[in-house]
Scaffold this motif. Structure first.
Motif, PDB file in Angstrom:
ATOM      1  N   LEU B  68      47.286  -6.254  47.342  1.00 47.63           N
ATOM      2  CA  LEU B  68      46.707  -6.207  45.997  1.00 47.63           C
ATOM      3  C   LEU B  68      47.807  -6.225  44.939  1.00 47.63           C
ATOM      4  N   VAL B  72      48.506  -9.135  42.029  1.00 46.16           N
ATOM      5  CA  VAL B  72      48.608  -8.871  40.588  1.00 46.16           C
ATOM      6  C   VAL B  72      49.949  -9.355  40.057  1.00 46.16           C
ATOM      7  N   ILE B  73      51.039  -9.139  40.838  1.00 46.22           N
ATOM      8  CA  ILE B  73      52.361  -9.594  40.392  1.00 46.22           C
ATOM      9  C   ILE B  73      52.365 -11.113  40.248  1.00 46.22           C
ATOM     10  N   LEU B  75      49.788 -12.956  39.552  1.00 38.48           N
ATOM     11  CA  LEU B  75      48.946 -13.353  38.423  1.00 38.48           C
ATOM     12  C   LEU B  75      49.662 -13.200  37.085  1.00 38.48           C
ATOM     13  N   ILE B  76      50.664 -12.302  37.077  1.00 36.77           N
ATOM     14  CA  ILE B  76      51.372 -12.019  35.830  1.00 36.77           C
ATOM     15  C   ILE B  76      52.629 -12.870  35.797  1.00 36.77           C
ATOM     16  N   ASN B  77      52.986 -13.312  34.611  1.00 36.68           N
ATOM     17  CA  ASN B  77      54.154 -14.174  34.482  1.00 36.68           C
ATOM     18  C   ASN B  77      55.423 -13.382  34.789  1.00 36.68           C
ATOM     19  N   ALA B 159      35.182   3.306  42.005  1.00 38.15           N
ATOM     20  CA  ALA B 159      36.390   2.507  41.791  1.00 38.15           C
ATOM     21  C   ALA B 159      36.081   1.015  41.855  1.00 38.15           C
ATOM     22  N   SER B 163      36.682  -1.313  38.658  1.00 41.09           N
ATOM     23  CA  SER B 163      37.679  -2.381  38.615  1.00 41.09           C
ATOM     24  C   SER B 163      37.021  -3.734  38.366  1.00 41.09           C
ATOM     25  N   LEU B 166      36.423  -3.829  34.670  1.00 40.73           N
ATOM     26  CA  LEU B 166      37.636  -3.996  33.867  1.00 40.73           C
ATOM     27  C   LEU B 166      38.187  -5.413  33.965  1.00 40.73           C
ATOM     28  N   ALA B 167      38.093  -6.011  35.146  1.00 38.18           N
ATOM     29  CA  ALA B 167      38.793  -7.275  35.374  1.00 38.18           C
ATOM     30  C   ALA B 167      37.911  -8.489  35.136  1.00 38.18           C
ATOM     31  N   ARG B 168      36.628  -8.286  34.740  1.00 38.49           N
ATOM     32  CA  ARG B 168      35.745  -9.441  34.596  1.00 38.49           C
ATOM     33  C   ARG B 168      36.141 -10.250  33.362  1.00 38.49           C
ATOM     34  N   ARG B 170      35.557 -11.895  29.882  1.00 42.54           N
ATOM     35  CA  ARG B 170      34.674 -11.683  28.734  1.00 42.54           C
ATOM     36  C   ARG B 170      34.095 -13.023  28.311  1.00 42.54           C
TER      37      ARG B 170
END
Lengths: 108, 172
Positions: B68, B72-73, B75-77, B159, B163, B166-168, B170
């Motif tokens: 996980l 996430v790493i 997904l982030i630049n 949880a 999550s 939070l991550a959906r 918008r």
């Protein structure tokens, strides 16, 4: 000075000292680093240090209650990681930064 | 003898992985070193006859949580994150906190825990064999610790819902 005898099984103190050092590493990473993901990984290090001393005492006292607490700690860590990483993703989407100092919208 | 040698190997893995995890600049490298550290801890679990937790550590921590993290790493630049300043300037405060925590643990260790030896002596006669840990764990988990077990399942459900919320995306 004669050489120290090598024990057959490592005593419980060794595990506790290792656990303390690992916890200290986690605290240091938590306080020193600014990248939010590394801060989060430091928390995992600390949780593992606590698990290690739970298991050490459990082995020493020949009770499995410590195993159950470690299991619960792991489950809570999984829930925490899922929610925390979702929060990190949302913060990155809104602020496009990962520095903990930059995220101060609750400050005032 | 072999136990002590294995302890040294796993301890080296745990501490080396931990140190490299908190000092690497690249988040992917840090996560990989954290995996090494977690595997060292798993080895120490096995050394202390905690077979079930050894499996859970590998499957849940390394297979679940760390994957996980890596997702996430990815997904982030990464390039912008690695270029940013890595350490906060609070050296004195942080060092003070680390020394305080270390000193506290050292004090408790030096003082010793009363009743540890006595409790070990009492328990030694009772349970006997070191095998069959998993059965005893299951017995205890589903009898004495049944309520915490159910509460933890509700926590996991909360949880999951949290999550996903939070991550959906918008779409308003």
């Amino acid at each position: 000075m004669p050489p120290l005898p090598i024990p057959e099984h490592p005593p419980v103190a060794w595990y506790l000292i290792l656990s303390a050092i690992l916890f200290g590493l986690g605290v240091a990473g938590f306080l020193f680093r600014r990248n939010i993901i590394t801060v989060f990984m430091s928390i995992e290090l600390m949780l593992n240090a606590v698990n290690l001393s739970f298991i050490a005492f459990s082995y020493q006292l020949k009770q499995v209650s410590g195993h159950i607490f470690t299991f619960f700690v792991m489950v809570v860590a999984a829930a925490e990681a899922a929610v925390g990483l979702a929060i990190i993703l949302t913060i990155y989407k809104n602020k496009s930064t990962l520095e903990v100092d930059e995220i101060n919208s609750l400050n005032n | 003898m072999i136990d002590t040698a294995l302890f040294y190997v796993f301890a080296l893995m745990t501490l080396g992985g931990g140190i490299l995890c908190i000092t690497r600049r690249n988040a992917v490298h840090a996560a990989i070193w954290l995996i090494a550290s977690l595997m060292g801890v798993a080895g120490l679990f096995l050394l202390q006859r905690a077979e079930f937790l050894f499996a859970v550590q590998i499957v849940l921590y390394i297979g679940g949580i760390m994957v996980l993290f890596l997702f996430v790493i990815m997904l982030i630049n990464l390039d912008t994150a690695a270029a940013e300043r890595q350490y906060s300037g609070q050296w004195k405060l942080a060092l003070g906190a680390v020394v305080l925590a270390g000193g506290e643990i050292a004090w408790v260790m030096a003082r010793g825990l009363p009743g540890l030896g006595a409790a070990a002596a009492v328990q030694d006669g009772g349970e006997g064999g070191s095998d069959g840990n998993v059965e005893r764990l299951a017995d205890l988990l589903f009898s004495e610790y049944l309520l915490p077990f159910e509460i933890v399942s509700i926590l996991l459900l909360a949880a999951i819902v949290g999550s996903v919320f939070l991550a959906r995306r918008r779409t308003s």
